[in-house]
Design a protein around this motif. Structure first.
Motif, PDB file in Angstrom:
ATOM      1  N   GLY A  13       0.828  -1.045   0.070  1.00  0.00           N
ATOM      2  CA  GLY A  13      -0.087  -0.192  -0.149  1.00  0.00           C
ATOM      3  C   GLY A  13       0.719   1.048   0.225  1.00  0.00           C
ATOM      4  O   GLY A  13       0.654   2.228  -0.717  1.00  0.00           O
ATOM      5  N   LEU A  77      -6.487  -2.810  -0.195  1.00  0.00           N
ATOM      6  CA  LEU A  77      -5.313  -3.684   0.175  1.00  0.00           C
ATOM      7  C   LEU A  77      -5.106  -4.010   1.614  1.00  0.00           C
ATOM      8  O   LEU A  77      -4.479  -4.852   2.157  1.00  0.00           O
ATOM      9  N   SER A 121      -7.408  -6.706  -3.844  1.00  0.00           N
ATOM     10  CA  SER A 121      -5.911  -7.497  -3.668  1.00  0.00           C
ATOM     11  C   SER A 121      -6.359  -9.008  -3.210  1.00  0.00           C
ATOM     12  O   SER A 121      -6.493  -8.851  -2.019  1.00  0.00           O
TER      13      SER A 121
END
Length: 311
Positions: A13, A77, A121
């Motif tokens: 991230g 994420l 993700s």
């Protein structure tokens, strides 16, 4: 563009946030710092970055944030990225790894928010130990742990929310990511960051299993490149492997790192860990159709990583 990055102070991230800001985007990061570190965001233009220390499991907070900010891009994420932790705490990790993301999707749907792209993700862990290699996005899946189950289930929510409600969504299956800002002190840390820390401090590394387990290792800058490519592309309602398409055994990686560092790694052997996958390799042809190719092979990526870590 205005982007939201959940887990934006974490390993991947923070690297993504830095690049998005560098390209002129305004980025809002939500991270509870359970895995990420605020230091990972140091040096990023504060005029383009807003940070909020908060959990994505606070549904009311996230709902209000999304309605107020009306982000162009959302990159999901935030996760408890630990197979072992998901086995120990299946329900608690489920709340972060699935429920909180579904709340974000539902907010976008319910309030008809004008999002240009949502990326979730996921992980190569969804493939499990099935023998067919390399893994294609259409390959059979066999998620073996609560972590992998949540990742696969959320993929399906993301892709099918997109199809059903006309939301531009994609999911990415990350293989083994390594590089700067990976936290070796974290219990969720990637194996290469742990090896790096052991090399730095002349500590003993515990090798679980025989070391012949094979992984498709990808340098974090190439993961960021893939994410930005997907944000900017017309891709939607699909899942994409994010990897190099090549594999190395853990013993081969250790040898390469020893060569670069100019020192030997002290090792002790441990039993194979529950839930660990023996062989993992990606077919990246779908991402390749969008123009992606990794810029860093293992030798180049490891050299950059160890240089960053001053090893």
């Amino acid at each position: 563009m205005k982007a939201l990055v959940t887990g934006g102070a974490g390993f991947i991230g923070s690297n993504l946030t830095a690049e998005l800001v560098k390209q002129g985007n305004d980025v809002f990061v939500v991270d509870d710092l359970s895995m990420g570190k605020i230091e990972n965001l140091v040096g990023i233009d504060k005029n383009k970055l807003q940070f909020c220390e908060h959990s994505i499991t606070d549904y009311a907070f996230m709902r209000q944030l999304l309605i107020e900010k009306k982000f162009d891009h959302i990159v999901l994420l935030a996760a408890v990225a630990s197979v072992a932790d998901s086995i120990e705490r299946p329900y608690e990790t489920h709340l972060v790894n699935q429920e909180a993301n579904v709340n974000i999707l539902e907010t976008v749907r319910k309030y008809k928010l004008p999002v240009k792209k949502i990326i979730f993700s996921s992980s190569a862990a969804v493939y499990g130990n099935l023998p067919d290699l390399p893994k294609k996005e259409t390959s059979r899946v066999d998620p073996l742990t609560p972590y992998a189950i949540d990742k696969f289930a959320t993929e399906r929510f993301v892709v099918n929310y997109g199809r059903l409600y006309n939301i531009p969504t994609v999911a990415t299956r990350f293989f083994n990511v390594y590089g700067p800002k990976q936290n070796p002190q974290s219990p969720y840390s990637g194996v290469l960051s742990i090896i790096t820390e052991c090399l730095r401090n002349n500590q003993t590394f515990t090798l679980y299993g025989d070391g012949k387990q094979e992984r498709d290792f990808i340098y974090v800058a190439d993961v960021v490149k893939a994410l930005i490519l997907l944000l900017q592309s017309d891709a939607k309602h699909k899942v994409y492997n994010v990897a190099t398409g090549k594999t190395n055994s853990l013993l081969e990686v250790i040898h390469e790192m020893e060569e670069i560092a100019g020192r030997n790694l002290k090792m002790t052997m441990g039993p194979e860990r529950t839930g660990d996958i023996k062989y993992s390799q990606a077919d990246i042809s779908e991402l390749g159709k969008l123009g992606f190719a990794a810029d860093n092979n293992l030798a180049i990526g490891l050299e950059k990583y160890l240089k960053y870590e001053k090893i």
